[in-house]
Scaffold this motif. Structure first.
Motif, PDB file in Angstrom:
ATOM      1  N   LYS A 147      39.286  42.292  45.526  1.00 27.09           N
ATOM      2  CA  LYS A 147      40.318  42.665  46.498  1.00 27.09           C
ATOM      3  C   LYS A 147      41.130  41.459  46.960  1.00 27.09           C
ATOM      4  CE  LYS A 147      41.188  44.934  50.851  1.00 27.09           C
ATOM      5  NZ  LYS A 147      40.669  45.679  51.987  1.00 27.09           N
ATOM      6  N   HIS A 148      40.476  40.352  47.253  1.00 28.64           N
ATOM      7  CA  HIS A 148      41.165  39.192  47.819  1.00 28.64           C
ATOM      8  C   HIS A 148      41.414  38.073  46.808  1.00 28.64           C
ATOM      9  CE1 HIS A 148      40.607  41.144  51.638  1.00 28.64           C
ATOM     10  NE2 HIS A 148      39.307  41.189  51.428  1.00 28.64           N
ATOM     11  N   LEU A 149      40.954  38.252  45.585  1.00 28.99           N
ATOM     12  CA  LEU A 149      41.124  37.196  44.579  1.00 28.99           C
ATOM     13  C   LEU A 149      42.593  36.862  44.301  1.00 28.99           C
ATOM     14  CD1 LEU A 149      39.684  35.191  42.784  1.00 28.99           C
ATOM     15  CD2 LEU A 149      39.432  36.979  41.059  1.00 28.99           C
ATOM     16  N   PRO A 150      43.491  37.845  44.172  1.00 27.11           N
ATOM     17  CA  PRO A 150      44.911  37.478  43.985  1.00 27.11           C
ATOM     18  C   PRO A 150      45.474  36.660  45.153  1.00 27.11           C
ATOM     19  CG  PRO A 150      44.563  39.763  43.367  1.00 27.11           C
ATOM     20  CD  PRO A 150      43.292  39.297  44.023  1.00 27.11           C
ATOM     21  N   SER A 151      45.064  36.972  46.378  1.00 28.41           N
ATOM     22  CA  SER A 151      45.533  36.187  47.529  1.00 28.41           C
ATOM     23  C   SER A 151      44.997  34.762  47.469  1.00 28.41           C
ATOM     24  CB  SER A 151      45.091  36.849  48.839  1.00 28.41           C
ATOM     25  OG  SER A 151      45.679  38.119  48.968  1.00 28.41           O
ATOM     26  N   PHE A 152      43.741  34.601  47.070  1.00 24.97           N
ATOM     27  CA  PHE A 152      43.149  33.266  46.906  1.00 24.97           C
ATOM     28  C   PHE A 152      43.939  32.453  45.885  1.00 24.97           C
ATOM     29  CE2 PHE A 152      40.185  30.841  44.122  1.00 24.97           C
ATOM     30  CZ  PHE A 152      39.894  29.796  44.982  1.00 24.97           C
ATOM     31  N   LEU A 153      44.288  33.087  44.768  1.00 20.47           N
ATOM     32  CA  LEU A 153      44.995  32.377  43.701  1.00 20.47           C
ATOM     33  C   LEU A 153      46.449  32.078  44.057  1.00 20.47           C
ATOM     34  CD1 LEU A 153      43.534  34.306  40.649  1.00 20.47           C
ATOM     35  CD2 LEU A 153      42.932  32.010  41.439  1.00 20.47           C
TER      36      LEU A 153
END
Length: 200
Positions: A147-153
């Motif tokens: 869920k939050h991996l794209p925001s992290f990247l």
């Protein structure tokens, strides 16, 4: 004549003999031993540890707290500490460990606006809440892993609030393959230490 000229310039030749940079360049040439970056690739072979959302998979890769001491990255870290045996100079960078740190509610890196969109760590004027609850522990639950991996990247690291943003180090290193039926659910992931891995 041109094929006898070596590429590059010895910087010590271009400097006056009494230049303070002469010693610097001589030290660099004699002591600095840095090679190209190294990537380790682990193939799936049906192993469950390749399925990143599952904790058992994470334990076989990660090197942070609560990871297996025998994990792949912990092994590489130990090898980097044996300088007379190994040529691995430093501990490996690990996007999965940095992602877990970034998600940790105590660091306030991953936060959400109340409408459910990502709240950057630099936004200190809005009311935001952590992406994970402290009760989730030190890692995301399986169903929240992506869920939050794209925001992290996409999150740029910053010295004031959150140095763990993954954009600078990992944005070009972690790729997703999406299914044709659903563009919002990744079905595979590629990272510096994995081949294209199906997510089952």
């Amino acid at each position: 004549m041109m094929n006898k000229i070596e590429i590059g310039l010895d910087q010590t030749v271009a400097l006056p003999h009494d230049s303070y940079l002469g010693d610097y360049y001589r030290d660099i040439f004699s002591q600095l031993r840095v090679g190209p970056p190294v990537y380790f690739v682990f193939h799936n072979n049906g192993q469950t540890w390749q399925r990143f959302p599952k904790r058992v998979a994470q334990d076989e890769i990660c090197m942070g707290r609560s990871c297996n001491s025998t994990s792949a990255l912990n092994y590489l870290k130990r090898q980097s500490q044996i300088s007379n045996y190994s040529t691995i100079a430093v501990s490996p960078n690990s996007w999965i460990d940095d992602y877990f740190s970034w998600l940790d509610p105590t660091f306030e890196c991953c936060r959400m606006y109340f409408n459910g969109t990502f709240c950057p760590s630099t936004d200190r004027t809005s009311t935001c809440y952590p992406c994970l609850k402290k009760s989730d522990g030190d890692r995301p639950p399986d169903h929240l892993f992506f869920k939050h991996l794209p925001s992290f990247l996409n999150d740029n690291p910053n010295a004031d609030y959150c140095s763990k943003g993954g954009h600078a180090l990992y944005a070009d290193s972690v790729d997703f393959a999406y299914s044709r039926q659903s563009n919002d659910k990744p079905i595979a992931i590629r990272s510096p230490y994995s081949a294209l891995i199906p997510l089952l």
